[in-house]
Design an enzyme around this catalytic site. Structure first.
Site, mmCIF file in Angstrom:
data_model
loop_
_atom_site.group_PDB
_atom_site.id
_atom_site.type_symbol
_atom_site.label_atom_id
_atom_site.label_comp_id
_atom_site.label_asym_id
_atom_site.label_seq_id
_atom_site.Cartn_x
_atom_site.Cartn_y
_atom_site.Cartn_z
ATOM 1 N N HIS A 53 -0.199 7.998 -1.816
ATOM 2 C CA HIS A 53 0.588 7.727 -0.612
ATOM 3 C C HIS A 53 1.231 9.008 -0.090
ATOM 4 O O HIS A 53 1.182 9.299 1.111
ATOM 5 C CB HIS A 53 1.655 6.680 -0.928
ATOM 6 C CG HIS A 53 2.553 6.380 0.232
ATOM 7 N ND1 HIS A 53 2.097 5.754 1.374
ATOM 8 C CD2 HIS A 53 3.865 6.639 0.441
ATOM 9 C CE1 HIS A 53 3.083 5.642 2.231
ATOM 10 N NE2 HIS A 53 4.172 6.161 1.686
ATOM 11 N N TYR A 107 -1.373 11.752 7.645
ATOM 12 C CA TYR A 107 -0.658 10.953 8.642
ATOM 13 C C TYR A 107 0.216 11.831 9.542
ATOM 14 O O TYR A 107 0.111 11.785 10.767
ATOM 15 C CB TYR A 107 0.179 9.909 7.906
ATOM 16 C CG TYR A 107 0.949 8.950 8.775
ATOM 17 C CD1 TYR A 107 0.302 7.948 9.477
ATOM 18 C CD2 TYR A 107 2.333 9.049 8.870
ATOM 19 C CE1 TYR A 107 1.014 7.060 10.255
ATOM 20 C CE2 TYR A 107 3.057 8.161 9.651
ATOM 21 C CZ TYR A 107 2.394 7.168 10.343
ATOM 22 O OH TYR A 107 3.107 6.293 11.113
ATOM 23 N N TRP A 125 0.822 -1.214 0.000
ATOM 24 C CA TRP A 125 0.000 0.000 0.000
ATOM 25 C C TRP A 125 0.851 1.257 0.000
ATOM 26 O O TRP A 125 0.395 2.308 -0.471
ATOM 27 C CB TRP A 125 -0.955 -0.009 1.197
ATOM 28 C CG TRP A 125 -2.059 -0.996 0.990
ATOM 29 C CD1 TRP A 125 -2.202 -2.194 1.610
ATOM 30 C CD2 TRP A 125 -3.143 -0.901 0.064
ATOM 31 N NE1 TRP A 125 -3.305 -2.854 1.141
ATOM 32 C CE2 TRP A 125 -3.909 -2.076 0.182
ATOM 33 C CE3 TRP A 125 -3.550 0.059 -0.858
ATOM 34 C CZ2 TRP A 125 -5.056 -2.317 -0.582
ATOM 35 C CZ3 TRP A 125 -4.686 -0.177 -1.619
ATOM 36 C CH2 TRP A 125 -5.424 -1.356 -1.473
ATOM 37 N N HIS A 168 -12.941 4.459 -1.147
ATOM 38 C CA HIS A 168 -13.215 3.288 -1.982
ATOM 39 C C HIS A 168 -14.718 3.029 -2.048
ATOM 40 O O HIS A 168 -15.282 2.799 -3.113
ATOM 41 C CB HIS A 168 -12.486 2.050 -1.426
ATOM 42 C CG HIS A 168 -11.090 1.898 -1.937
ATOM 43 N ND1 HIS A 168 -10.031 2.570 -1.400
ATOM 44 C CD2 HIS A 168 -10.580 1.152 -2.947
ATOM 45 C CE1 HIS A 168 -8.916 2.245 -2.051
ATOM 46 N NE2 HIS A 168 -9.229 1.389 -3.000
ATOM 47 N N ASN A 203 3.590 1.616 -1.738
ATOM 48 C CA ASN A 203 4.411 1.737 -2.937
ATOM 49 C C ASN A 203 3.685 1.628 -4.265
ATOM 50 O O ASN A 203 4.271 1.922 -5.291
ATOM 51 C CB ASN A 203 5.529 0.682 -2.903
ATOM 52 C CG ASN A 203 6.556 1.019 -1.842
ATOM 53 O OD1 ASN A 203 7.414 1.861 -2.056
ATOM 54 N ND2 ASN A 203 6.430 0.412 -0.685
ATOM 55 N N TRP A 204 2.423 1.191 -4.264
ATOM 56 C CA TRP A 204 1.796 0.984 -5.567
ATOM 57 C C TRP A 204 1.217 2.281 -6.129
ATOM 58 O O TRP A 204 1.176 2.462 -7.325
ATOM 59 C CB TRP A 204 0.759 -0.137 -5.514
ATOM 60 C CG TRP A 204 -0.627 0.278 -5.151
ATOM 61 C CD1 TRP A 204 -1.111 0.471 -3.904
ATOM 62 C CD2 TRP A 204 -1.699 0.552 -6.052
ATOM 63 N NE1 TRP A 204 -2.418 0.845 -3.967
ATOM 64 C CE2 TRP A 204 -2.810 0.907 -5.273
ATOM 65 C CE3 TRP A 204 -1.834 0.517 -7.429
ATOM 66 C CZ2 TRP A 204 -4.033 1.235 -5.827
ATOM 67 C CZ3 TRP A 204 -3.056 0.849 -7.988
ATOM 68 C CH2 TRP A 204 -4.151 1.215 -7.190
ATOM 69 N N ASN A 205 0.785 3.192 -5.242
ATOM 70 C CA ASN A 205 0.172 4.433 -5.706
ATOM 71 C C ASN A 205 0.861 5.582 -4.969
ATOM 72 O O ASN A 205 0.407 6.026 -3.923
ATOM 73 C CB ASN A 205 -1.322 4.392 -5.398
ATOM 74 C CG ASN A 205 -2.062 5.562 -5.994
ATOM 75 O OD1 ASN A 205 -1.476 6.616 -6.241
ATOM 76 N ND2 ASN A 205 -3.351 5.400 -6.221
ATOM 77 N N ILE A 206 1.968 6.050 -5.532
ATOM 78 C CA ILE A 206 2.786 7.030 -4.818
ATOM 79 C C ILE A 206 2.086 8.388 -4.688
ATOM 80 O O ILE A 206 2.162 8.995 -3.607
ATOM 81 C CB ILE A 206 4.173 7.156 -5.498
ATOM 82 C CG1 ILE A 206 4.962 5.850 -5.331
ATOM 83 C CG2 ILE A 206 4.966 8.319 -4.949
ATOM 84 C CD1 ILE A 206 5.303 5.490 -3.916
#
Lengths: 400, 400
Positions: A296, A304, A288, A329, A290-293
């Site tokens: 993120h 965060y 989670w 989502h 690294n797939w959608n920078i």
């Protein structure tokens, strides 16, 4: 090891060539690009999705107006904050209400509109935050943000509050606002056209494979799902897993590599880190992260870290990020389909115990295999659940 | 690289789990061990295959008798050579004639009998050769064979010409006779029982998978093959490739690892090199040299090297080995099926141009992939061709 890969690749290629041939023999050629149009347009004289996209400019202008007034001191910080909150609350609820209430909005059209509004919402939230930090910095606060906000031969606050600047940010492939984005010196034409070619090619491929492969499997799954025939349901689920996973991989490449790089090249946008090596994930968390920078980075910078600064623990903050993600989502799936089932929400929230389990019990290679398994199996479960409920709900009108 | 393997393995396991489930849902449980019996027995009161196996002892005794007479000088070398030739010619033709002419021999029974006779033929040929070399050595020739024929506290020629010795060689897992085989000091019980368990387990698995997976695919291929429907034929071929390859791998392990090691352990036979790393083959030649070591050793010792010594070139000798192998492949398939199509013969002979092509144009990894591809695709082509011809030929009686 390469021998094992050779064997695996030969077996996978042959197996899938066989499936492809069987599919063609059974269904003939189903792929038809013209069938995409009715997905967006139910009534050819009413374009509600397009209208909503045009209306979205209003929210950009409201955000810019608010920031301008704040920079001049015409609005107090509280008034500005309230205006931003109202602006963003309307961005979240107004398109959702239109999609829910206007019958001529199709599910695909609705999803595109809500997706665009969500991206814009995240961008304007970042815009608000960064401009606030600029004002705070001018009163000797938030020195850590010096890099992106520093002022040497570059745009300084409030010089950034222009129409051109906010529209560049709107179209730039990032969710995090900066006063001075890194820029590439020129447009590399060959790179841009290669990405454009990929975009067009993969669009055709995605549409064709969906029509030829996904839809027949999904349609043949409806009967077993209605009968709650467990063994047949499992068989259909596994049958769906392969095309679904292939489409997801193609979509990933199409969006995160071709499309975002094309946009970045066109806008001479310098930061090209749209994804990292999520395929090496040994934990769910790493996937989670690294797939959608773009998402993120936004979550880290605007959600965060602010939570950490407010004194929340890492655990609570991380859970809050997953909760926010789960909310969006669900929002992006339930509203366009006009049904609230919480499958997407629960799917995202289930990542928390899954991440704990994989991180606790499976490491290294096993963790990697578990991440792949959850990707390959998890998605088609959600797809089948939503499609099933959608068909049941719209049985009279939708199926034939 | 291990990440790619993880992905491949997850995809392969899921795909095949799906196929397995689909198969069970479509056909139910077809596996039934009792159905194996009719494959061997057509008429329960006539056991022609068993009779042939018992008769094979005659040829062993003839070979032993001939060698004894030769060692005593009762027969001249020419008479002995002629007797051996007649003995081996009868071994080749007599069981073939029985299989062809006795209608109660089933194809499976016939294949088992001819396989046993072929193995015995190769063994007795080696027996004849080695004993000849012993006599030649005693007249100061063939010094190169000193190792296997040397005489220190071991059996010396003609002390080896006993009933016990020739029967040990008959059951030993090798085709190359030696006067003093390497022996292991004792029987490792746990090793032997593990191999025995594997033998029994894999026998069940092989029979079950054939009944459940191979036979339905083959049956559903008959119609497309009759109609010469090319696209459907290709689809069935690819569909057959996966179970066929899996069964071949299982058979390989069952025979070359479990069965031969079990026999060797039971007989305290020391030489356990039954296969080498053929899965690493980068050329077709390497595959044929390493997958079946007993046959490879026999071919080198009793066919390839003698040809070289007679002055033939390497190229010609290698081709002759493939020709011999092609002859026996055809013999072991055509006679039990009672039809002569030369598919097996041509399949083996096609290895020569294939070996040339792979060796010339594909090296390293690509060569390895080519070997896998030819293994996975080549076999089901041959299987489908024979099964199709067999069904067409026996249509009235065999299919229902």
């Amino acid at each position: 090891m390469t021998r094992v890969i050779n064997w695996c690749v030969v077996m996978l290629v042959l197996s899938n060539a066989r499936l492809f041939l069987e599919n063609l023999l059974r269904y003939g050629v189903l792929a038809d690009p013209t069938q995409v149009i009715p997905l967006f347009l139910k009534d050819p004289y009413s374009w509600p999705a397009m209208c909503l996209l045009i209306v979205s400019n209003v929210f950009i202008l409201v955000a810019l107006y608010t920031e301008r007034q704040l920079s001049k001191g015409s609005f107090s910080e509280l008034v500005g904050f309230l205006l931003h909150c109202i602006n963003m609350a309307v961005m979240l609820t107004f398109p959702a209400a239109v999609v829910l209430l206007v019958p001529s909005v199709t599910p695909v059209g609705g999803a595109v509109v809500l997706g665009t509004y969500t991206i814009l919402l995240l961008k304007l939230y970042s815009y608000k935050d960064v401009n606030l930090w600029c004002r705070e910095m001018s009163t000797q606060k938030a020195k850590k943000l010096a890099r992106s906000l520093s002022c040497e031969q570059q745009v300084c606050y409030p010089g950034n509050l222009t129409l051109k600047d906010i529209y560049y940010f709107t179209f730039a492939p990032t969710l995090c606002y900066e006063l001075n984005f890194p820029r590439s010196p020129n447009i590399r034409m060959s790179f841009m056209f290669r990405r454009l070619f990929e975009m067009l090619f993969f669009t055709q491929l995605l549409v064709g494979l969906t029509q030829q492969w996904m839809i027949p499997v999904i349609q043949s799954s409806m009967k077993p799902l209605e009968d709650m025939d467990l063994s047949r349901m499992t068989e259909r689920l596994l049958r769906l897993a392969v095309p679904n996973h292939l489409l997801w991989l193609l979509f990933f490449y199409w969006f995160f590599h071709s499309s975002l790089n094309f946009t970045a090249e066109l806008l001479r946008f310098g930061d090209r880190q749209f994804y990292k090596d999520w395929w090496n994930s040994e934990t769910v968390t790493y996937f989670w992260q690294n797939w959608n920078i773009p998402v993120h980075k936004w979550c880290i910078r605007h959600f965060y870290k602010p939570l950490l600064r407010k004194g929340f623990s890492k655990m609570v903050s991380q859970s809050a990020v997953f909760f926010l993600s789960a909310f969006f989502h669900e929002y992006l799936v339930s509203v366009p389909l006009r049904m609230f089932r919480l499958w997407a929400f629960m799917g995202m929230m289930a990542q928390l115990p899954l991440a704990w389990f994989v991180g606790r019990f499976l490491r290294g290679n096993y963790g990697n295999a578990a991440v792949w398994l959850s990707l390959i199996i998890g998605q088609p479960i959600a797809v089948l659940m939503y499609v099933h409920d959608y068909y049941v709900l719209n049985y009279g009108q939708e199926t034939n």
